[in-house]
Design an enzyme around this catalytic site. Structure first.
Site, short mmCIF file in Angstrom:
data_model
loop_
_atom_site.label_atom_id
_atom_site.label_comp_id
_atom_site.label_asym_id
_atom_site.label_seq_id
_atom_site.Cartn_x
_atom_site.Cartn_y
_atom_site.Cartn_z
CG ASP A 1 -13.54 14.62 -7.83
OD1 ASP A 1 -12.53 13.94 -8.02
OD2 ASP A 1 -14.66 14.13 -7.62
CB CYS B 1 -6.09 1.24 12.65
SG CYS B 1 -7.87 1.29 12.37
CB CYS C 1 -10.65 1.63 6.28
SG CYS C 1 -8.86 1.52 6.07
CB CYS D 1 -13.72 -3.46 2.06
SG CYS D 1 -14.09 -3.40 0.29
CB CYS E 1 -19.57 1.85 -0.83
SG CYS E 1 -19.28 0.77 0.60
CB CYS F 1 -13.48 2.11 3.62
SG CYS F 1 -13.57 3.30 2.27
CB CYS G 1 -11.79 6.30 9.47
SG CYS G 1 -10.23 7.10 9.95
#
Length: 345
Positions: A135, A192, A195, A199, A242, A245, A249
């Site tokens: 990352d 689906c 998510c 938001c 946050c 989302c 799932c």
């Protein structure tokens, strides 16, 4: 080098023993769609103030260009599934909501150490050269994870797995070794929309597309200066990141418990009082968040976020806290304090 299939089987076994929840392999060139998608993302301005995404598009769009000698990419997933309901704190407006991944130690350090141990094992077993990433380099981890079969990029753009849901950190080991590649995963989102619909800021212009400029994680972590007033009220009490989302799932019914206790939430960060966080000075902020990813955004941006939450709280008892910061030395903090006072009055 040992037989490739045998080596890979042992590599997977070693990765699981290190605490990773999954280990798969792809080629650096297995993500040909990334340059086009990245270019469209930047051209739409969806990256906001994250100029580094535009500056490093060549590397981020083509992992093979990052290290041309690499023949294989070992993709790893490490679970950080929360032991508590991460959305419960949203019902307590005088408390702060902090993203699950930031409620204890910085995952960059923990995952990288695990990656390095695995990479050293691989070198000892088969030679070759390695580079590890987690990352902090221009590596398209989600796309590579999809190509390697770890999971698929869901409609919220995060990686989702039928085996461990979507609560996972991703890391990679690039190597000059030619390891057998896995099959890419297929999309299992179906119809689906959980998510997307959850938001708070409508940050998804379409399924599989994210406008970071409206994403609460971006606004509270990456965005510098005042947040647009139109969005402040939608932040609620979310002061760092946050989880909405991710938590929505349905594949999380298969979520795997985190193997490292250092991901378990610190008691003082599950639902801290806004009143206590707002008054932190720079030294107090650094002391409280030593070893935490939260430390990276600094006291000013952090307190700015806390003041937006105070303004959204509806708790007039927090009015003196906001009033005490209207003349803060940081312009964004002072602006947020004045806005919070207006909301509470």
């Amino acid at each position: 080098m040992k037989n490739g299939s045998e080596l890979k089987d042992r590599l997977v076994e070693q990765a699981l023993s290190e605490g990773f929840v999954s280990c798969r392999v792809c080629r650096p060139w297995d993500v040909p769609e990334v340059p086009r998608r990245l270019a469209a993302f930047v051209a739409s301005g969806f990256h906001g103030q994250m100029g580094w995404m535009a500056e490093r598009m060549h590397w981020r769009g083509d992992p093979a260009a990052l290290w041309p000698e690499a023949r294989s990419v070992v993709m790893l997933a490490e679970s950080y599934t929360p032991e508590h309901d991460p959305l419960e704190v949203l019902d307590y407006p005088d408390r702060a909501a902090i993203s699950v991944y930031a409620q204890n130690k910085d995952y960059h350090d923990l995952v990288k150490k695990r990656l390095k141990r695995l990479a050293r094992w691989l070198i000892a077993e088969a030679g070759g050269e390695v580079k590890v990433f987690v990352d902090t380099a221009p590596v398209p981890e989600k796309a590579l994870g999809h190509a390697a079969g770890l999971g698929w990029q869901g409609k919220h753009t995060n990686l989702v797995s039928r085996d461990w849901g979507n609560w996972a950190f991703l890391g990679s080991v690039f190597t000059t070794l030619d390891l057998p590649a896995d099959m890419a995963e297929v999309d299992h989102c179906g119809s689906c929309r959980a998510c997307l619909d959850v938001c708070p800021t409508d940050a998804f212009p379409a399924p599989y597309q994210l406008d970071a400029r409206r994403c609460i994680s971006y606004l509270t972590i990456e965005h510098k200066g005042p947040v647009d007033e139109e969005l402040r009220g939608k932040l609620g009490n979310r002061i760092y990141g946050c989880d909405d989302c991710l938590a929505a799932c349905p594949w999380n019914k298969f979520a795997v418990k985190a193997s490292d206790m250092r991901y378990a939430a610190r008691e003082d960060l599950i639902a801290p009082r806004l009143s206590e966080l707002a008054v932190l000075d720079d030294a107090g902020f650094r002391a409280k968040f030593s070893g935490s990813p939260i430390k990276r955004i600094g006291r000013d941006r952090f307190v700015r976020n806390v003041l937006y939450a105070i303004g959204n709280s509806g708790k007039r008892g927090l009015l003196p806290v906001a009033q005490g910061l209207t003349e803060d030395g940081d312009p964004a903090v002072a602006d947020a304090a004045r806005w919070a006072v207006e909301q509470l009055e």
